[in-house]
Design a protein around this motif. Structure first.
Motif, PDB file in Angstrom:
ATOM      1  N   CYS A 147       0.846  -1.198   0.000  1.00  0.00           N
ATOM      2  CA  CYS A 147       0.000   0.000   0.000  1.00  0.00           C
ATOM      3  C   CYS A 147       0.881   1.248   0.000  1.00  0.00           C
ATOM      4  O   CYS A 147       1.794   1.371   0.826  1.00  0.00           O
ATOM      5  CB  CYS A 147      -0.902  -0.006   1.232  1.00  0.00           C
ATOM      6  N   CYS A 205      -0.055   3.364   3.647  1.00  0.00           N
ATOM      7  CA  CYS A 205       0.352   2.905   4.977  1.00  0.00           C
ATOM      8  C   CYS A 205       1.500   1.898   4.946  1.00  0.00           C
ATOM      9  O   CYS A 205       2.010   1.504   5.986  1.00  0.00           O
ATOM     10  CB  CYS A 205      -0.841   2.324   5.731  1.00  0.00           C
ATOM     11  N   ASP A 251       1.370  -1.222   4.122  1.00  0.00           N
ATOM     12  CA  ASP A 251       0.954  -2.589   4.405  1.00  0.00           C
ATOM     13  C   ASP A 251       1.237  -3.498   3.201  1.00  0.00           C
ATOM     14  O   ASP A 251       1.087  -3.083   2.058  1.00  0.00           O
ATOM     15  CB  ASP A 251      -0.556  -2.615   4.720  1.00  0.00           C
ATOM     16  N   CYS A 274      -6.360  -1.176  -0.163  1.00  0.00           N
ATOM     17  CA  CYS A 274      -5.566  -1.697   0.945  1.00  0.00           C
ATOM     18  C   CYS A 274      -6.486  -2.324   1.991  1.00  0.00           C
ATOM     19  O   CYS A 274      -7.494  -1.729   2.381  1.00  0.00           O
ATOM     20  CB  CYS A 274      -4.735  -0.580   1.570  1.00  0.00           C
ATOM     21  N   CYS A 311      -5.908   0.153   5.427  1.00  0.00           N
ATOM     22  CA  CYS A 311      -6.331   1.557   5.531  1.00  0.00           C
ATOM     23  C   CYS A 311      -7.297   1.955   4.422  1.00  0.00           C
ATOM     24  O   CYS A 311      -7.770   3.087   4.391  1.00  0.00           O
ATOM     25  CB  CYS A 311      -5.114   2.482   5.522  1.00  0.00           C
TER      26      CYS A 311
HETATM   27 ZN   LIG Z   1      -2.808   0.961   3.446  1.00  0.00          ZN
END
Ligand SMILES: [Zn+2]
Ligand SMILES: [Zn+2]
Length: 754
Positions: free
Chosen positions: A456, A459, A461, A496, A499
């Motif tokens: 992502c 964030c 991730d 994502c 988030c």
């Molecule tokens: Zn994210």
């Protein structure tokens, strides 16, 4: 033998006694199979010998004894006893891996061979007059009879029916008149038989090759030689000449182990060219029945050379004269499941017991074998030069840190930038010049899929497998996320998962992406990709390699599969797209494996008169694995690597056993691992075992696989016997509770600690 001792393939360190009923006593001998009741099911076990009855115990009866002759002979039984002892495995489990699956299956213990019905002329009809009379009222029968004559007197019944369209009644008529008989015939199913034979090599051995052969001719039974030959130095010729003496002159038998048959068709072809039908090729694509056929042919002495991957070390050959372990450094020689044996070590133990010589061959020997050659335990034979006067290729480093674009590309430069991320300008130029000269190139990228992970942009991730602590690999065709550990697949997320961010980025190149980039940049180039995803078919590897061999491929792109044993004289360029894949894995062999891979793939270049060139793209040009591969300096690599394994000590400076505790509950797994370490500490305090230490516990580098949490502890020791004793005591006596799916496994001399 009224009461017998039986080894069963169960995770239990004990054998079981059974009574032999009257009718079966004839076929129950040491090394034969018996079907026995175990709890409420049937198991197939191996008879170890007579057992002494214990008073008051009621013994159950053997149900069946399917063998007329033992399937395990006494030398094989002692080999399996060694495996069971050394690798801390129940004997029944070790014995099972010495037999083809057809003999260990739970179904029918005696496999049925594939047979076909064959019609053969029984009565010759000499004169035409005779025929006119006999066949006066059956033209069809006459046609079939004369067709059989033309076919040399015999033909398969299904061919007559399906292809030549004779009805079964016509054949029946001929049989009824006693002119033709129909019989069952066993069909040999070795698919390698249909492969085109190449002509035998006519190379004369070089001085170094002749020297190696002379030394091997003088070797005592049980002798082990390490043949250290640089890539292209002609190790295979040494194997061939050794086997020519052992098999053709001395009439003994031999085993040739290769890392994987599918990846080394050229090597196998060379053996077949010299030894023809004396070879049984134990290919991973064989069906159970085909494998059993080969096993029988070896046991009967109809075939005297077994060529195959690690399990071929158990080939049931008698009067064994030689065992060759080609590419002895390959980790595929180690079995991943119990018994976790290393085929190289088993080969040495077997050869010593049966009086054969062992040749371990490699351009990049394992540090273990190298150390043994230095200490004099093995004899060192060297082939320091390439055969036929060829030179090792020149290796250039492309430092990707320097090649990285310094500014953000504009939109129309985006495609160029994506290409340059994978293929640097120097590598692109080198590829272009090979295409212009109609020479071939090999590109290595040891990462399959399209992108190695999805991240992502907001964030950070990363999409991770729900079963394993491993990021999911993005595959483009078909589009999905795949776990390379457990094969879990899922659809690609659009946002994502953490988030909700919409900018999901593909990170890390995979072979699929590089294939696409190459196809866009070089539209007329013929590109072949070779990785796990393109080679699922039985003969897929061989087909791709055969296409390269006939010049129908300009660029062969692949994972480590393409690094082994290939010998194509028109390959003048090898490019390594990312040398750093795997170099930083948390494993003590990561550098060694990286050096071996780079050296092996570099060795594919310049094997013909046109010479060759290698370009290695890396962000770690000063790492010793990269540096020494660039200068083809095995000795320098070994020196640095051995030093780095001194503190803390790792093999070959010490022996280790990796104990993995796993379970579905994270806390329970960690607690059990902690208890196991405390238990070993107490054991070592009470029963001193010189040199043995225990390290850990710690979560495994890959903490979770297939929903199981994994912790490990390491047993280390410089005396193999002491280490083995402690390992055995731990496995047999440390209690693993029957909850949370808890399990403990022990891997002695592991090839990886992941
Ligand atoms: Zn994210
Ligand atoms: Zn997974």
């Amino acid at each position: 033998m009224p009461l017998i001792d039986v080894a069963l393939p169960l995770p239990l360190f004990r054998t079981f006694s059974y009574r032999v009923p009257e009718g079966l006593t004839g076929s129950v001998t040491e090394g034969s199979r018996v079907v026995v009741p175990f709890r409420n099911r049937k198991e197939i076990g191996i008879v170890l010998g007579a057992a002494a009855p214990i008073g008051g115990v009621k013994y159950r009866d053997v149900i069946a004894a399917p063998d007329d002759a033992p399937v395990i002979d006494p030398p094989m039984l002692s080999l399996c006893r060694w495996i069971a002892e050394y690798y801390v495995t129940p004997l029944g489990v070790a014995l099972r891996c010495a037999l083809p699956a057809a003999l260990t299956g739970a179904g029918s213990p005696v496999p049925s061979q594939r047979t076909r019905r064959v019609a053969t002329i029984e009565l010759e009809l000499p004169s035409l007059l005779h025929r006119d009379r006999i066949f006066a009222r059956s033209k069809q029968q006459r046609a079939l009879y004369e067709l059989l004559e033309q076919l040399g007197g015999r033909a398969a019944v299904d061919v007559l029916a399906d292809q030549l369209k004779f009805s079964p009644s016509v054949l029946k008529g001929l049989v009824a008149r006693g002119l033709v008989v129909v019989s069952e015939e066993v069909v040999s199913r070795d698919p390698f038989l249909t492969r085109e034979r190449r002509a035998a090599d006519s190379h004369r051995p070089s001085d170094a090759q002749r020297n190696a052969l002379e030394r091997l001719a003088l070797a005592q039974p049980g002798h082990v030689a390490l043949l250290h030959g640089i890539t292209g130095s002609g190790k295979t010729l040494v194997y061939l000449e050794l086997l020519r003496r052992v098999v053709l002159e001395e009439k003994r038998s031999a085993i040739v182990l290769v890392p994987e048959i599918a990846l080394t068709p050229q090597t196998v072809d060379r053996f077949r060219a010299v030894f023809g039908d004396a070879i049984a090729v134990l290919h991973s694509g064989l069906s159970d029945g085909e494998r059993y056929d080969a096993w029988l042919a070896l046991r009967r002495g109809e075939k005297r050379i077994a060529v195959g991957a690690r399990s071929a070390v158990f080939a049931p050959l008698r009067d064994l004269g030689a065992i060759v372990v080609d590419e002895e450094h390959e980790s595929s020689y180690k079995q991943g499941d119990a018994p976790r044996y290393h085929a190289r070590e088993v080969a040495i133990v077997r050869a010593r017991a049966e009086g054969a010589v062992v040749v371990l061959g490699s351009a990049t020997p394992s540090l273990e074998s190298w150390t043994n050659a230095q200490s004099g335990k093995y004899e060192l034979l060297s082939l320091p030069e390439r055969a036929g006067g060829a030179q090792l290729p020149i290796v250039h480093v492309v430092d990707l840190r320097a090649e990285r674009p310094t500014r953000k590309p504009s939109d129309h430069e985006e495609a160029d930038a994506a290409f340059a991320m994978a293929i640097s300008p120097p590598l692109e130029a080198a590829l272009r010049s090979r295409l212009a000269k109609r020479e071939q190139s090999i590109l290595l990228l040891n990462r399959r899929g399209y992108a190695s992970f999805i991240q992502c942009g907001a964030c950070g991730d990363v999409a991770v497998c729900p079963n394993c602590s491993i990021s999911l690999t993005y595959h483009r065709t078909p589009e999905r996320l795949v776990c390379h550990y457990c094969q879990h697949t899922e659809a690609l997320h659009r946002t994502c998962q953490r988030c909700g961010g919409q900018r999901l980025r593909q990170r890390g190149l995979g072979t699929q992406q590089v294939e696409r980039l190459l196809a866009e940049r070089f539209p007329s180039a013929r590109i072949a990709r070779m990785d796990v995803d393109t080679t699922s078919g039985k003969w897929a590897h061989t087909e791709i390699l055969d296409r390269v061999g006939i010049g129908a491929v300009d660029i062969l792109l692949g994972t480590q599969m393409i690094a082994k044993g290939l010998d194509f004289p028109n390959v003048t360029l090898v490019g390594v797209i990312d040398a750093d894949v795997g170099i930083n894995l948390p494993d003590f062999r990561a550098s060694e494996r990286c050096f071996q891979l780079l050296s092996q793939v570099a060795g594919r270049a310049g094997r013909g008169p046109k010479g060759g060139e290698v370009l290695i793209q890396t962000r770690a040009p000063s790492h010793h694995a990269v540096r020494c591969a660039v200068t083809h300096d095995y000795h320098a690599f070994v020196k640095e690597e051995l030093a780095s394994r001194r503190t803390p000590p790792y093999p070959p400076n010490v022996r280790i056993a990796n104990v993995v505790v796993s379970g579905i509950n994270e806390d329970a797994t960690a607690r059990l691992a902690t208890r196991a370490v405390a238990w070993v500490h107490r054991l070592l305090a009470q029963h001193p075992s010189p040199g043995v230490t225990v390290i850990g516990p710690a979560p495994c580098p890959v903490e979770r696989v297939q929903q199981r949490w994994r912790w490990h502890l390491l047993l280390k020791g410089d005396r193999p016997h002491e280490l083995g004793r402690v390992a055995r005591y731990l496995v047999e006596h440390f209690e693993v509770p029957h909850q949370h799916g808890l399990r403990m496994t022990l891997d002695r001399d592991p090839v990886a600690l992941l």
